[in-house]
Design a protein around this motif. Structure first.
Motif, short mmCIF file in Angstrom:
data_model
loop_
_atom_site.label_atom_id
_atom_site.label_comp_id
_atom_site.label_asym_id
_atom_site.label_seq_id
_atom_site.Cartn_x
_atom_site.Cartn_y
_atom_site.Cartn_z
N MET A 89 29.36 -15.55 73.70
CA MET A 89 27.96 -16.06 74.14
C MET A 89 28.22 -17.14 75.19
SD MET A 89 24.30 -15.92 72.62
CE MET A 89 23.68 -14.60 73.44
N ASN A 90 28.91 -17.10 76.28
CA ASN A 90 29.23 -18.20 77.11
C ASN A 90 28.50 -18.34 78.44
OD1 ASN A 90 31.17 -19.16 75.34
ND2 ASN A 90 32.92 -18.24 76.33
N GLU A 91 27.21 -17.79 78.23
CA GLU A 91 26.40 -18.05 79.37
C GLU A 91 26.14 -19.41 79.65
OE1 GLU A 91 22.83 -15.79 78.98
OE2 GLU A 91 24.25 -14.06 77.96
N ALA A 92 26.26 -19.64 81.02
CA ALA A 92 25.84 -21.07 81.51
C ALA A 92 24.29 -21.39 81.65
CB ALA A 92 26.28 -21.29 82.91
N ILE A 93 23.89 -22.42 80.94
CA ILE A 93 22.16 -22.67 80.98
C ILE A 93 21.97 -23.14 82.27
CG2 ILE A 93 20.70 -23.82 79.71
CD1 ILE A 93 22.35 -23.80 77.45
N HIS A 94 21.12 -22.69 83.04
CA HIS A 94 20.71 -23.29 84.22
C HIS A 94 19.47 -23.95 84.16
CE1 HIS A 94 24.22 -21.71 86.20
NE2 HIS A 94 24.22 -20.75 85.65
N SER A 95 19.08 -25.04 84.69
CA SER A 95 17.87 -25.55 84.74
C SER A 95 16.99 -25.03 85.68
CB SER A 95 18.00 -27.23 85.05
OG SER A 95 18.72 -27.73 83.83
N ASP A 96 15.75 -25.05 85.39
CA ASP A 96 14.53 -24.43 86.43
C ASP A 96 14.36 -25.30 87.34
OD1 ASP A 96 12.63 -23.34 87.44
OD2 ASP A 96 11.09 -23.49 85.79
N PRO A 97 14.70 -25.03 88.84
CA PRO A 97 14.62 -25.65 89.93
C PRO A 97 13.13 -26.43 90.05
CG PRO A 97 15.94 -23.70 90.34
CD PRO A 97 15.37 -23.64 88.99
N ALA A 98 12.36 -25.52 89.87
CA ALA A 98 10.82 -25.94 89.89
C ALA A 98 10.65 -27.19 88.93
CB ALA A 98 9.86 -24.82 89.25
N LEU A 99 11.46 -27.51 88.13
CA LEU A 99 11.26 -28.84 87.25
C LEU A 99 11.83 -29.98 87.73
CD1 LEU A 99 11.45 -27.32 83.78
CD2 LEU A 99 9.38 -27.87 84.86
N PHE A 100 12.69 -29.93 88.85
CA PHE A 100 13.38 -31.11 89.37
C PHE A 100 12.31 -32.00 90.36
CE2 PHE A 100 17.29 -29.09 87.99
CZ PHE A 100 18.34 -29.63 88.09
N ASP A 101 12.43 -32.92 90.40
CA ASP A 101 11.75 -33.95 91.42
C ASP A 101 12.82 -34.58 92.23
OD1 ASP A 101 10.07 -35.46 92.75
OD2 ASP A 101 9.84 -37.09 91.18
N GLY A 102 12.87 -33.81 93.42
CA GLY A 102 14.21 -34.49 93.95
C GLY A 102 15.69 -34.09 93.42
N LYS A 103 16.26 -34.94 93.07
CA LYS A 103 17.47 -34.96 92.27
C LYS A 103 17.30 -35.10 90.88
CE LYS A 103 20.70 -36.49 95.88
NZ LYS A 103 21.67 -37.23 96.28
N LEU A 104 16.23 -35.51 90.29
CA LEU A 104 16.02 -35.72 88.89
C LEU A 104 15.53 -34.44 88.02
CD1 LEU A 104 13.87 -38.81 89.33
CD2 LEU A 104 16.33 -38.86 88.67
N GLN A 105 16.75 -33.88 87.20
CA GLN A 105 16.24 -32.75 86.32
C GLN A 105 14.92 -33.10 85.52
OE1 GLN A 105 19.60 -31.75 84.36
NE2 GLN A 105 18.51 -29.90 83.27
N GLY A 106 14.22 -32.59 85.57
CA GLY A 106 12.97 -32.73 84.52
C GLY A 106 12.16 -33.62 85.30
N GLY A 107 12.24 -34.08 86.36
CA GLY A 107 11.25 -35.04 87.05
C GLY A 107 9.92 -34.70 87.02
N LYS A 108 9.48 -33.18 87.26
CA LYS A 108 8.22 -33.05 87.31
C LYS A 108 7.68 -32.94 85.92
CE LYS A 108 8.20 -31.44 91.46
NZ LYS A 108 7.60 -31.53 92.65
N THR A 109 8.50 -32.70 84.76
CA THR A 109 7.89 -32.97 83.60
C THR A 109 7.47 -34.32 83.13
OG1 THR A 109 9.09 -31.14 82.65
CG2 THR A 109 8.46 -32.46 80.99
N ILE A 110 8.21 -35.08 83.59
CA ILE A 110 7.92 -36.77 83.61
C ILE A 110 6.74 -37.20 84.42
CG2 ILE A 110 8.79 -39.09 84.18
CD1 ILE A 110 11.55 -37.97 83.64
N GLN A 111 6.55 -36.55 85.59
CA GLN A 111 5.39 -37.06 86.45
C GLN A 111 4.21 -36.30 85.85
OE1 GLN A 111 6.16 -34.99 90.11
NE2 GLN A 111 6.87 -36.93 90.91
#
Length: 58
Positions: free
Chosen positions: A1-23
């Motif tokens: 099970m070597n599936e790559a984990i990809h972040s949800d682009p909808a949660l990015f704030d510019g280049k910040l991964q998880g930026g929308k959650t922080i906001q």
């Protein structure tokens, strides 16, 4: 099970991964910390008064 984990682009704030959650939670977190600092300030004032009373009594 070597599936790559990809972040949800909808949660990015510019280049910040998880930026929308922080906001989403930023104000609530800052207000929580403000309440904690106020509580500490009040406690330190009470402690200073208590110490002052003890020193005056001695």
């Amino acid at each position: 099970m070597n599936e790559a984990i990809h972040s949800d682009p909808a949660l990015f704030d510019g280049k910040l991964q998880g930026g929308k959650t922080i906001q989403k939670w930023r104000n609530e977190i800052l207000m929580d910390w403000a309440e904690r600092w106020n509580w500490l300030k009040e406690q330190s004032n009470c402690l200073a008064c208590a110490i002052g009373q003890v020193l005056v009594l001695c």
